[in-house]
Design an enzyme around this catalytic site. Structure first.
Site, mmCIF file in Angstrom:
data_model
loop_
_atom_site.group_PDB
_atom_site.id
_atom_site.type_symbol
_atom_site.label_atom_id
_atom_site.label_comp_id
_atom_site.label_asym_id
_atom_site.label_seq_id
_atom_site.Cartn_x
_atom_site.Cartn_y
_atom_site.Cartn_z
ATOM 1 N N ASP A 16 0.812 -1.216 0.000
ATOM 2 C CA ASP A 16 0.000 0.000 0.000
ATOM 3 C C ASP A 16 0.850 1.273 0.000
ATOM 4 O O ASP A 16 0.461 2.303 0.556
ATOM 5 C CB ASP A 16 -0.969 0.030 1.202
ATOM 6 C CG ASP A 16 -1.785 -1.246 1.282
ATOM 7 O OD1 ASP A 16 -2.247 -1.687 0.213
ATOM 8 O OD2 ASP A 16 -1.949 -1.790 2.377
ATOM 9 N N LYS A 19 2.053 2.057 -5.161
ATOM 10 C CA LYS A 19 2.714 1.535 -6.365
ATOM 11 C C LYS A 19 1.839 1.693 -7.600
ATOM 12 O O LYS A 19 2.339 1.941 -8.689
ATOM 13 C CB LYS A 19 3.057 0.044 -6.190
ATOM 14 C CG LYS A 19 4.089 -0.222 -5.109
ATOM 15 C CD LYS A 19 4.400 -1.699 -4.982
ATOM 16 C CE LYS A 19 3.269 -2.535 -4.465
ATOM 17 N NZ LYS A 19 2.872 -2.298 -3.085
ATOM 18 N N GLY A 43 -4.354 -4.673 -4.303
ATOM 19 C CA GLY A 43 -5.349 -3.705 -4.746
ATOM 20 C C GLY A 43 -4.608 -2.447 -5.154
ATOM 21 O O GLY A 43 -4.120 -1.711 -4.305
ATOM 22 N N HIS A 44 -4.450 -2.239 -6.445
ATOM 23 C CA HIS A 44 -3.700 -1.079 -6.924
ATOM 24 C C HIS A 44 -4.674 0.006 -7.376
ATOM 25 O O HIS A 44 -5.434 -0.199 -8.320
ATOM 26 C CB HIS A 44 -2.747 -1.490 -8.045
ATOM 27 C CG HIS A 44 -1.623 -2.360 -7.546
ATOM 28 N ND1 HIS A 44 -0.828 -3.105 -8.360
ATOM 29 C CD2 HIS A 44 -1.175 -2.587 -6.289
ATOM 30 C CE1 HIS A 44 0.066 -3.754 -7.634
ATOM 31 N NE2 HIS A 44 -0.131 -3.456 -6.370
ATOM 32 N N GLN A 225 2.076 -6.136 -2.952
ATOM 33 C CA GLN A 225 2.488 -6.123 -1.546
ATOM 34 C C GLN A 225 3.833 -5.384 -1.389
ATOM 35 O O GLN A 225 4.149 -4.557 -2.221
ATOM 36 C CB GLN A 225 2.551 -7.545 -0.954
ATOM 37 C CG GLN A 225 1.193 -8.248 -0.864
ATOM 38 C CD GLN A 225 0.773 -8.954 -2.132
ATOM 39 O OE1 GLN A 225 1.555 -9.645 -2.745
ATOM 40 N NE2 GLN A 225 -0.474 -8.795 -2.523
#
Ligand code: IMP
Length: 425
Positions: A16, A19, A43-44, A225
Site C-alpha cells: 500500500d 505503487k 489492490g492497486h 504487496q
C-alpha cells in the site's frame, strides 16, 4: 555486457505504498508491464481522468493501453480475473490476446483455497485477505497445485481436482454446506466457463519476455504487496506467501537475473500495514485515526482500516539493501499536513541493544522499541506544488532526513492521487 531496458517497481514497506499510481505514471514510457507474484490480494488504486480504478490482478499499465503480462509466479483466480476484465471492458478499455498475456505455468486459485484460507485464519490469525493466496502457494510447493496449462485440459483438471478434494474435503466440510460430489460438480462447471475465456490469453510468458527484452523494449515489473510482506525477508509469519522483493522477479517470470536492471523503491512518507503482526512504529494515540483519515488508509481489497505509524528507516533500509534499490519514490507526503512534530524511527532498541537492521526474530520484532528523531511539521497544502524547490522548508527538511537515514536519493514525489500531482526531481 548488453544493457536492458527493465525497471522494477518494488514496495519498501508493508504494501500500500502507492505503487499503482507510480506504475501507471511510469507505464507511459514502457512497452510491457509485468506482474510476477501475488494474486488478487493486491489492490492497486489509480485515479485517471477523474475516475478511480482499483485493479487486483491486471497491471495498471492496461489503463495506458500497454501490453500486460501475468507471469508464472502469480496465482490466478479465474473468476476474479474474468470479473476484472469485464469491469475494464465496461469502462471502455480493450483487453484482448494482443495486450494481455497469462503464463501457462501460473497456479490457479480454486474455491477450496478460499475456504482453507478462512479455516486456517481461525488458528493462524495472520489477518489474510481470505482470497486463497496462502493455500494456493502451499499447494504449489507441496506439488498438488493446478497450473493454468492443467486447468485448460479438462481430463487432467478433473483428475487433479478429485485428488485435491479427497485431501481437503475433511478440512473444509464443516465450513461448506455442500457434499463432496456437488463441490466437484460446481468447480468443474466453473472450469468449463472460465477455461474457455482464459485460453486465448495463455502463453509461454518467459519466452515472450526474453524475446521483447532482447529486442530493447521497455519492460516494467510491478510488485504487489511490499518487502515486509515477503515470505523470506518480511515480518514472518505475518507475511504473504510469495516474494515481492526484486529476487522474486527472476523466479516469478523465469527471467535470468541479468535482465533485472534499474530498481525503484516505493516508500510512503509514513508507515501503514493491514492485518496482524509486529509494527514497531505504530502510533498508539488518536493521531493514528487523524493520519488514517488524511491518508484515506483503508484496504483497497478488503476495506479494512490500515494501521498507521511513523516513517521507519529500519524497514526502508532493509528494503533498499534486499532489493538493491537505486532510487526512491516518496508518496503521500501531503497527508502529513498538520502533524507536529513529525517523527522518524532511526533504530530499534531491545534489552539495551540498538538494532539498525530489521531483526529476524519475531520476539524482537514485536518487543523492540523504536528510537525516534523529531522534526517540525508543516501546515501548507502540498498537492498543487509542482516543483521541488517550491516545497516548504520543513517538508524539505523531512525529505532530507529520510534520505540521510535511508542512504538513498528520492527522485520522485507523489502529492496526490492524480497523475499530475507528482514532482520529478
Ligand atoms: P494474504 O496475502 O491474503 O495471504 O495475506 C497475508 C498478509 O498480507 C495479511 O497481513 C494481508 O493483510 C497482507 N496483504 C496481502 N496483500 C496485501 C496488499 O496488497 N497490501 C497490503 N497488505 C497486503
Amino acid at each position: 555486457m548488453k544493457n536492458y531496458n527493465t525497471i522494477s517497481i518494488i514496495g519498501t514497506q508493508w504494501g500500500d505504498e502507492g505503487k499503482g499510481k507510480v506504475v501507471h505514471y511510469l507505464s507511459r514510457d514502457a512497452d510491457y508491464i509485468v506482474r510476477y507474484q501475488g494474486g488478487n490480494n493486491a489492490g492497486h488504486t489509480v485515479v485517471f481522468d477523474n475516475k478511480e480504478y482499483i485493479l487486483h490482478l491486471i497491471p495498471s499499465g492496461i489503463l495506458e493501453h500497454k501490453k500486460c503480462v501475468i507471469a508464472n509466479g502469480v496465482v490466478v483466480d479465474p473468476e476474479a480475473l474474468y470479473n476484472e476484465i469485464q469491469f475494464l471492458k465496461l469502462k471502455g478499455f480493450k483487453v484482448t490476446k494482443e495486450n494481455l498475456f497469462i503464463s501457462d505455468r501460473a497456479h490457479v486459485i480454486l474455491p477450496y483455497h478460499k475456504y482453507l484460507d478462512v479455516v486456517r485464519e481461525k488458528t493462524q490469525k495472520i489477518g489474510t485477505t481470505q482470497k486463497g493466496i496462502g493455500p494456493c502457494y502451499a499447494d504449489k510447493y507441496s506439488r498438488s497445485g493446478i497450473r493454468i496449462c492443467d486447468y485448460l485440459e479438462e481430463d487432467t483438471f478433473i483428475s487433479l481436482l478429485k485428488k485435491n478434494i479427497d485431501e481437503k474435503y475433511p478440512l473444509i466440510k464443516n465450513f461448506v454446506s455442500i457434499s463432496r460430489e456437488s463441490l466437484i460438480k460446481q468447480i468443474v462447471q466453473h472450469q468449463r466457463k472460465y477455461s474457455k475465456f482464459l485460453k486465448p490469453f495463455v502463453t509461454d510468458t518467459t519466452n515472450l519476455l526474453i524475446n521483447v527484452i532482447e529486442k530493447g523494449y521497455v519492460v516494467l515489473f510491478e510488485s504487489a504487496q511490499g518487502t515486509m510482506l515477503d515470505v523470506d525477508f518480511g515480518s514472518y509469519p505475518y507475511v504473504t506467501s510469495s516474494n515481492p522483493i526484486v529476487g522474486g522477479i527472476s523466479i516469478g517470470t523465469g527471467l535470468p537475473p541479468k535482465y533485472i536492471k534499474k530498481v525503484i523503491g516505493i516508500t510512503k512518507a509514513y508507515t501503514t500495514r493491514v492485518g496482524e503482526g509486529p509494527f514497531p512504529t505504530e502510533i498508539k494515540s488518536q493521531l493514528q485515526e487523524f493520519l488514517r483519515n488524511q491518508g484515506n488508509e483503508y484496504g483497497a481489497t478488503t476495506g479494512r482500516p490500515r494501521r498507521c505509524g511513523w516513517f521507519d528507516s529500519v524497514v526502508v533500509r532493509h528494503a533498499i539493501k534486499i532489493n538493491s534499490i537505486d532510487e526512491l519514490v516518496l508518496t503521500k507526503l501531503d497527508c502529513l499536513k498538520g502533524i507536529n512534530p513529525l517523527k522518524i524511527c532511526i533504530a530499534y532498541k531491545y534489552k539495551g541493544k540498538l538494532y539498525y537492521d530489521f531483526p529476524s526474530s519475531r520476539k524482537i520484532q514485536s518487543l523492540a522499541k523504536p528510537v525516534y528523531i523529531s522534526t517540525t511539521g508543516f501546515n501548507e497544502e502540498l498537492s498543487n506544488i509542482t516543483e521541488y524547490k517550491k516545497l516548504p522548508k520543513n517538508v524539505k527538511r523531512y525529505i532530507e532526513l529520510i534520505e540521510h537515514y535511508c542512504g538513498t536519493k528520492i527522485k520522485m514525489f507523489s502529492l496526490g492521487r492524480e497523475r499530475n500531482k507528482t514532482i520529478i526531481r
